[in-house]
Design a protein around this motif. Structure first.
Motif, PDB file in Angstrom:
ATOM      1  N   LEU A 138       0.833  -1.200   0.000  1.00 40.92           N
ATOM      2  CA  LEU A 138       0.000   0.000   0.000  1.00 40.92           C
ATOM      3  C   LEU A 138       0.870   1.253   0.000  1.00 40.92           C
ATOM      4  O   LEU A 138       0.633   2.183  -0.773  1.00 40.92           O
ATOM      5  CB  LEU A 138      -0.927  -0.007   1.213  1.00 40.92           C
ATOM      6  N   LEU A 139       1.888   1.290   0.837  1.00 41.42           N
ATOM      7  CA  LEU A 139       2.807   2.435   0.855  1.00 41.42           C
ATOM      8  C   LEU A 139       3.488   2.592  -0.501  1.00 41.42           C
ATOM      9  O   LEU A 139       3.639   3.707  -1.001  1.00 41.42           O
ATOM     10  CB  LEU A 139       3.857   2.267   1.950  1.00 41.42           C
ATOM     11  N   ARG A 140       3.880   1.483  -1.095  1.00 38.25           N
ATOM     12  CA  ARG A 140       4.548   1.521  -2.408  1.00 38.25           C
ATOM     13  C   ARG A 140       3.620   2.166  -3.440  1.00 38.25           C
ATOM     14  O   ARG A 140       4.031   3.021  -4.205  1.00 38.25           O
ATOM     15  CB  ARG A 140       4.944   0.115  -2.840  1.00 38.25           C
ATOM     16  N   ARG A 141       2.348   1.761  -3.451  1.00 38.16           N
ATOM     17  CA  ARG A 141       1.394   2.280  -4.439  1.00 38.16           C
ATOM     18  C   ARG A 141       1.001   3.733  -4.164  1.00 38.16           C
ATOM     19  O   ARG A 141       0.867   4.521  -5.085  1.00 38.16           O
ATOM     20  CB  ARG A 141       0.119   1.424  -4.450  1.00 38.16           C
ATOM     21  N   ALA A 142       0.801   4.084  -2.902  1.00 34.91           N
ATOM     22  CA  ALA A 142       0.238   5.393  -2.568  1.00 34.91           C
ATOM     23  C   ALA A 142       1.263   6.456  -2.190  1.00 34.91           C
ATOM     24  O   ALA A 142       0.968   7.639  -2.297  1.00 34.91           O
ATOM     25  CB  ALA A 142      -0.769   5.242  -1.422  1.00 34.91           C
ATOM     26  N   CYS A 143       2.467   6.046  -1.769  1.00 37.26           N
ATOM     27  CA  CYS A 143       3.385   7.008  -1.151  1.00 37.26           C
ATOM     28  C   CYS A 143       4.779   7.101  -1.766  1.00 37.26           C
ATOM     29  O   CYS A 143       5.403   8.156  -1.713  1.00 37.26           O
ATOM     30  CB  CYS A 143       3.551   6.688   0.334  1.00 37.26           C
TER      31      CYS A 143
ATOM     32  N   GLN B 186      -8.028   9.036  -2.181  1.00 35.45           N
ATOM     33  CA  GLN B 186      -7.635   8.989  -0.775  1.00 35.45           C
ATOM     34  C   GLN B 186      -7.701   7.532  -0.320  1.00 35.45           C
ATOM     35  O   GLN B 186      -8.381   6.707  -0.934  1.00 35.45           O
ATOM     36  CB  GLN B 186      -8.582   9.837   0.072  1.00 35.45           C
ATOM     37  N   LEU B 187      -7.012   7.216   0.732  1.00 36.77           N
ATOM     38  CA  LEU B 187      -7.048   5.854   1.256  1.00 36.77           C
ATOM     39  C   LEU B 187      -8.399   5.576   1.903  1.00 36.77           C
ATOM     40  O   LEU B 187      -9.006   6.483   2.481  1.00 36.77           O
ATOM     41  CB  LEU B 187      -5.933   5.646   2.280  1.00 36.77           C
ATOM     42  N   THR B 188      -8.835   4.359   1.825  1.00 35.56           N
ATOM     43  CA  THR B 188     -10.087   3.950   2.466  1.00 35.56           C
ATOM     44  C   THR B 188      -9.819   3.733   3.961  1.00 35.56           C
ATOM     45  O   THR B 188      -8.668   3.623   4.404  1.00 35.56           O
ATOM     46  CB  THR B 188     -10.610   2.632   1.861  1.00 35.56           C
TER      47      THR B 188
END
Length: 84
Positions: A9-14, A75-77
């Motif tokens: 998730l961090l890789r995809r979003a951040c 935004q993240l869920t």
């Protein structure tokens, strides 16, 4: 939860802005030590004190709020925030 899911998730979003190649705000999130060291606004995560780090505060902000992350895209869920 599997820690690899949180890393994904961090890789995809951040990581586009806070990864090995670019560190906006002097923040790098691709290692535990770097996230704990934080950036210009302080520690992204504080081990054992989830409410003290900037990471969860920023991803939980409404999209229009100043400092909301990620700055573009979805935004993240609530489930994704819980995973982090």
């Amino acid at each position: 939860a599997d820690p690899r899911e949180a890393v994904g998730l961090l890789r995809r979003a951040c990581f586009e802005c806070h990864g090995p190649e670019k560190q906006r705000g002097s923040l790098r999130l691709d290692s535990r030590d770097a996230a704990a060291a934080g950036g210009e606004t302080g520690a992204a995560v504080v081990p054992g004190k989830i409410d003290r780090g900037e990471l969860l505060r920023r991803v939980a902000l409404p999209a229009a709020a100043d400092g909301a992350m990620p700055p573009r895209g979805d935004q993240l869920t609530a489930e994704q925030i819980e995973l982090l």
